[in-house]
Design an enzyme around this catalytic site. Structure first.
Site, mmCIF file in Angstrom:
data_model
loop_
_atom_site.group_PDB
_atom_site.id
_atom_site.type_symbol
_atom_site.label_atom_id
_atom_site.label_comp_id
_atom_site.label_asym_id
_atom_site.label_seq_id
_atom_site.Cartn_x
_atom_site.Cartn_y
_atom_site.Cartn_z
ATOM 1 N N GLY A 74 -19.892 7.734 -13.772
ATOM 2 C CA GLY A 74 -19.959 9.162 -14.105
ATOM 3 C C GLY A 74 -19.031 9.970 -13.209
ATOM 4 O O GLY A 74 -18.224 9.413 -12.459
ATOM 5 N N HIS B 9 -17.838 14.296 -1.717
ATOM 6 C CA HIS B 9 -17.685 15.462 -2.607
ATOM 7 C C HIS B 9 -18.146 16.704 -1.864
ATOM 8 O O HIS B 9 -19.218 16.685 -1.239
ATOM 9 C CB HIS B 9 -18.508 15.250 -3.888
ATOM 10 C CG HIS B 9 -18.411 16.377 -4.864
ATOM 11 N ND1 HIS B 9 -17.243 16.677 -5.542
ATOM 12 C CD2 HIS B 9 -19.321 17.280 -5.266
ATOM 13 C CE1 HIS B 9 -17.448 17.730 -6.303
ATOM 14 N NE2 HIS B 9 -18.688 18.118 -6.172
HETATM 15 C C1 GRF Z 1 -12.502 17.024 0.544
HETATM 16 O O1 GRF Z 1 -13.343 18.139 0.781
HETATM 17 C C2 GRF Z 1 -13.028 16.203 -0.590
HETATM 18 O O2 GRF Z 1 -14.438 16.153 -0.643
HETATM 19 C C3 GRF Z 1 -12.493 16.969 -1.776
HETATM 20 O O3 GRF Z 1 -11.181 17.346 -1.402
HETATM 21 C C4 GRF Z 1 -11.150 17.455 0.010
HETATM 22 C C5 GRF Z 1 -10.058 16.540 0.523
HETATM 23 O O4 GRF Z 1 -9.710 16.971 1.780
HETATM 24 N N1 GRF Z 1 -12.490 16.169 -2.972
HETATM 25 P P1 GRF Z 1 -8.685 16.069 2.675
HETATM 26 O O5 GRF Z 1 -7.544 15.658 1.747
HETATM 27 O O6 GRF Z 1 -9.468 14.887 3.163
HETATM 28 O O7 GRF Z 1 -8.263 16.996 3.789
#
Ligand code: GRF
Length: 199
Positions: A142, A108
């Protein structure tokens, strides 16, 4: 170790894992990559690497529960040791966690528990924090609330907008993801009272 990686977008985190897995010493391989939508950059990256891919779109199923159960089954068929949600923009549900819980990690782009949900970078910028970052956690029922495995800090610059901040986070996030998933794959891990320990 066998990884299954789920994506929804560009897949640069998946690409970082694919590149790392090319080294035998990394100790893991991407057994399959899946997405919740067609035509993602992530699945194109997997196909270029010769990795099996699959797509489960919500609109292919009568209910969300059916989608979740189907996803759980498709993932299980690849016999993963670890499932990595890397920019996967759906919440996995009861059946998925019943089948795979404890072996699903999510990355995240914020320092959990701050700024959960779909726009961590935008929320951090709007709040006015000076430091944000990325978090790898073990998925629970969650939203971005599971036991934290690793975090990496990233500065917020005065001239940032959500896109420039997210790109800076992603540079650090990809390195954290590759290093941490590699350790989990090679050493194994246990979780006690929300503390994740390797070995
Ligand atoms: C990442 O920063 C992830 O944490 C967030 O969306 C982005 C996805 O990037 N949920 P990618 O598709 O791996 O380039």
């Amino acid at each position: 170790a066998r990884l299954v990686v789920l994506v929804s977008g560009a897949g640069t985190n998946l690409q970082a894992l694919l590149d790392a897995c090319a080294e035998d010493s990394y100790g893991a391989r991407v057994a399959a990559a899946g997405a919740d939508r067609d035509g993602t950059g992530g699945l194109a990256r997997a196909e270029r690497a010769g990795v099996p891919t699959f797509v489960h779109r919500l609109d292919q199923f009568a209910t969300r529960a059916d989608w979740d159960a189907a996803l759980a089954g498709t993932v299980a068929a690849f016999e993963p040791d670890l499932i990595v949600l890397a920019g996967f923009m759906k919440l996995v549900g009861r059946d998925f966690l019943a089948a795979h819980g404890g072996r699903v990690v999510n990355t995240h782009p914020a320092l959990c528990p701050a700024f959960p949900g779909t726009d961590g970078p935008g929320d951090a910028l709007a709040y006015g924090v000076k430091v944000t970052g990325a978090t790898l956690f073990v998925v629970d029922d969650g939203v971005d609330t599971g036991p934290i495995v690793a975090q990496v800090p990233v500065p917020v610059l005065d001239e940032d907008d959500p896109a420039t901040l997210h790109e800076r986070i992603k540079v650090a996030e990809r390195q954290m993801l590759v290093e941490t998933v590699g350790r989990m794959a090679r050493e194994g891990f246990t979780i006690t009272d929300r503390k994740v320990r390797f070995g």
